[in-house]
Design a protein around this motif. Sequence first.
Motif, PDB file in Angstrom:
ATOM      1  N   ARG A 115       0.820  -1.215   0.000  1.00  0.00           N
ATOM      2  CA  ARG A 115       0.000   0.000   0.000  1.00  0.00           C
ATOM      3  C   ARG A 115       0.856   1.268   0.000  1.00  0.00           C
ATOM      4  O   ARG A 115       0.430   2.328  -0.476  1.00  0.00           O
ATOM      5  CB  ARG A 115      -0.971   0.002   1.181  1.00  0.00           C
ATOM      6  N   TRP A 116       2.090   1.152   0.522  1.00  0.00           N
ATOM      7  CA  TRP A 116       2.970   2.312   0.541  1.00  0.00           C
ATOM      8  C   TRP A 116       3.541   2.635  -0.836  1.00  0.00           C
ATOM      9  O   TRP A 116       4.145   3.696  -1.020  1.00  0.00           O
ATOM     10  CB  TRP A 116       4.087   2.117   1.566  1.00  0.00           C
ATOM     11  N   CYS A 117       3.338   1.763  -1.807  1.00  0.00           N
ATOM     12  CA  CYS A 117       3.680   2.109  -3.189  1.00  0.00           C
ATOM     13  C   CYS A 117       2.847   3.305  -3.649  1.00  0.00           C
ATOM     14  O   CYS A 117       3.247   4.044  -4.560  1.00  0.00           O
ATOM     15  CB  CYS A 117       3.434   0.915  -4.124  1.00  0.00           C
ATOM     16  N   PHE A 118       1.683   3.505  -3.022  1.00  0.00           N
ATOM     17  CA  PHE A 118       0.813   4.638  -3.337  1.00  0.00           C
ATOM     18  C   PHE A 118       0.920   5.747  -2.293  1.00  0.00           C
ATOM     19  O   PHE A 118       0.963   6.929  -2.640  1.00  0.00           O
ATOM     20  CB  PHE A 118      -0.637   4.155  -3.448  1.00  0.00           C
ATOM     21  N   PHE A 119       0.975   5.381  -1.013  1.00  0.00           N
ATOM     22  CA  PHE A 119       1.046   6.391   0.046  1.00  0.00           C
ATOM     23  C   PHE A 119       2.332   7.210  -0.015  1.00  0.00           C
ATOM     24  O   PHE A 119       2.344   8.378   0.385  1.00  0.00           O
ATOM     25  CB  PHE A 119       0.953   5.725   1.423  1.00  0.00           C
ATOM     26  N   ILE A 120       3.420   6.633  -0.526  1.00  0.00           N
ATOM     27  CA  ILE A 120       4.727   7.296  -0.511  1.00  0.00           C
ATOM     28  C   ILE A 120       4.703   8.612  -1.278  1.00  0.00           C
ATOM     29  O   ILE A 120       5.488   9.529  -1.009  1.00  0.00           O
ATOM     30  CB  ILE A 120       5.818   6.346  -1.089  1.00  0.00           C
TER      31      ILE A 120
END
Length: 511
Positions: free
Chosen positions: A164-169
């Motif tokens: 999900r951090w591929c997007f949140f980053i």
Amino acid sequence: MNHRQVLESLSGLLLVLFVAMISGTVVSVALPQIIGALNGTQSQFTWVITASLLASTASTPIWGKLADLFDKKLLLQISIVLFTVASLACGFAQNAGQLIAFRAVQGLAMGAVQILAQVIIAAMISPKERGRYNGYLGAVMAVATVGGPLLGGLLTDTSWLGWRWCFFIAVPFTAVALVLLAKTLHLPDTRRTGVSIDYWGATLIATGVSVLLIWVTFVGNSFAWLSWQTAAMAGGGVVLLALATWVETRVKEPVVPLHVIRRRTPALAILASLAVGMAMFGGSVFLGQYFQTSRGFGPTEAGLLTIPMMAGVLLSSTISGRMVSRTGRTKPYIMVGLIVLTAGFLGLSTIDHATSLVLISLYMLLVGIGVGMSMQNLVLVVQNTVPLREIGAASGAITFFRSLGGTVGVSVLGAILANQVTANALEGLAKAGVPVTGATTGKIGPNLGSLPEPIQEIIKVAYGDATGHIFLVSAGIAVVGIIAAAFLKPATLRDSLDLPSEPKQEATASA
């Protein structure tokens, strides 16, 4: 704006451009985990990437035209907010359908950021001085494209972060960029009265391109090349684009200025940029798959192995950009870049499952150098031929065709790779005495975990030996780019922001 003000604004532009570009490839190595967590299908697996590419490619010329008609800074701010909201939505998606929809919105904003950054730089800096700044721009775009899989692998392999951090980053970086640009970016108000927006042309272009890209994505897998689906989608796409061309010749403010792309210099630059687009996308996608599937490296290791390509892009785009600003000439650097790019592809066409990693690194370095020397200089060639009032549409046109070439190239090269892998694997299985049935053929793919060890080795060899074929095709396409660039008229970049002569005179001179 003086040099210091330009650098301050440029920092915000490059930051948001990097985040937008990297979002296109950061999910590539994380997709198996993403689709598994969201209980998605193989078709949805493909669409997570295709949705953003379609939206980005189809909307690029529209955003470019809007930049000629409305406030550029406001448009950029709107696109950054849209990208941030879409990134958050992707990170919180609860099923694959939601993720695909949010990725399409994210792609719409990606297309806007990519073209608006180039247009704003063109509105601040003269073409001659723009060379060194475009070097930074090209380095950021190319490193983001190649470095996305590396970042995605690191985030996915980190247990306390996850996919999900591929997007949140992206969110904190876009927030910082928004604040930076609000404080440092100062452009003259270029809004025009009596504006007519070409809604029909925009709709027809976006729809026609989307239909063709959907067809290229699925032909050969979901349906045959000679089928009613191909006739309907390919024929329908061509008809829609033909109608779009007819509309663009009759409206007051066309989305794609045909009088610009019909000229010799922009037309040749667009043709050459197709090869560069294929290099950017094909290199990062298929080399990453080669390292993981054939050579057995993990996502993070595969990303690290692409560093030579990133280094080549970073160094060559920065150095060549400064040299272009010093000399005012672009054609020599474009020619050398495309020749080096072709040499890199020819080297990669010789690799197999056992090729030395040192040799592969050398070939990737050559590809990176070629991309860095040619990509942004081709945009600069087109921008130098048009007045400031058309800079957005002209930049959007060449960026659109480069993205289109990259997207189509990935689909076509992917089909070639799949067919070659199947042929190599079947040959290897037959030699090993393994019965070849329809069920066996259906299991030939990158997911090797469920296969017995001997068969896994055969599939790995098949992938390694097949990868060279697609880069031989890429080398052939790069040669077309060399031929197109060879016919570019040598020209010195102008010192002024706008053309010193009337557009009609310039059109005649550039024809």
